[in-house]
Design an enzyme around this catalytic site. Sequence first.
Site, short mmCIF file in Angstrom:
data_model
loop_
_atom_site.label_atom_id
_atom_site.label_comp_id
_atom_site.label_asym_id
_atom_site.label_seq_id
_atom_site.Cartn_x
_atom_site.Cartn_y
_atom_site.Cartn_z
CG MET A 101 -1.88 -1.20 1.25
SD MET A 101 -2.84 -1.45 -0.28
CE MET A 101 -3.91 0.00 -0.21
NE ARG A 102 3.72 2.64 3.88
CZ ARG A 102 3.54 3.53 4.85
NH1 ARG A 102 3.41 4.81 4.56
NH2 ARG A 102 3.47 3.14 6.11
CG ASN B 4 -0.25 -2.45 -7.87
OD1 ASN B 4 -0.13 -2.95 -6.76
ND2 ASN B 4 -1.13 -1.50 -8.12
CG HIS C 265 -6.33 -0.25 -9.07
ND1 HIS C 265 -5.96 0.58 -8.03
CD2 HIS C 265 -7.48 0.26 -9.57
CE1 HIS C 265 -6.85 1.55 -7.92
NE2 HIS C 265 -7.78 1.38 -8.85
#
Length: 241
Positions: free
Chosen positions: A136-137, A158, A160
């Site tokens: 979450m960075r 990633n 999403h």
Amino acid sequence: MAKKINVGTLISGGGTNLQAIINACLDNSIDANILFTGSDTPGVKGLDRAKKANIDTFVVDYSQIIGSCKNEGIKDADLPEDFNLDEIQSKQQLFANDASKQQAAFFLKSRAIAEREFLDIILAYDMDLLVLAGFMRVLTPYFIDRINTEPGKYKIMNIHPALLPSFPGTDGYGDTFAYGCKIGGCTVHFIDYGEDTGSIIGQKAFEIEDNDTLDDIKKKGLIKEWELYPQCIQKFADSLI
């Protein structure tokens, strides 16, 4: 048997997507081995999942690092030797042109300090792909450029919780629900310098019924995420992307 790729993973929480990838590796439905799982938060369940699967784990405590930067300030000696603020600022797409230069500089500097700690560990591994499995960075160009070392070849993936390019940001399912969409979904994409702007690798959609709650949407979305992420990793292993 196809040659397996070496995958590194980063998490911030419970690691359900990590578990889906671990399961896919264990049952040989994807040609991949997980080398490590790193977290920005100590003590999260995802680290236990990795340890149970005999995966190397480590933590870089972002909250502690950022808190120290706020309380004690950032000196040049605190920054990585190869950090160049002007270069990073010229590449970043996270802050608008009218954003406070001081705010942007603090963000980029403090994150680079944490990212360097991750890089010092990650780069010791022979890694083909880095998978953000609920990390979450936001990654800065400083980190990205040290993983994506070949122009045009992306190595950070990633997931999403929305059908990009709609609803980028931290609350994709919440934004989907609030907008009243009748179709939701999830997206796997490569990381670039923007926020959820990288090339799309794969998507899965689901119908949203009139009586679905936000929790219903999240549950439907997670099921799709657990299917999609291993499939996209296999695309990478097959050199299809």
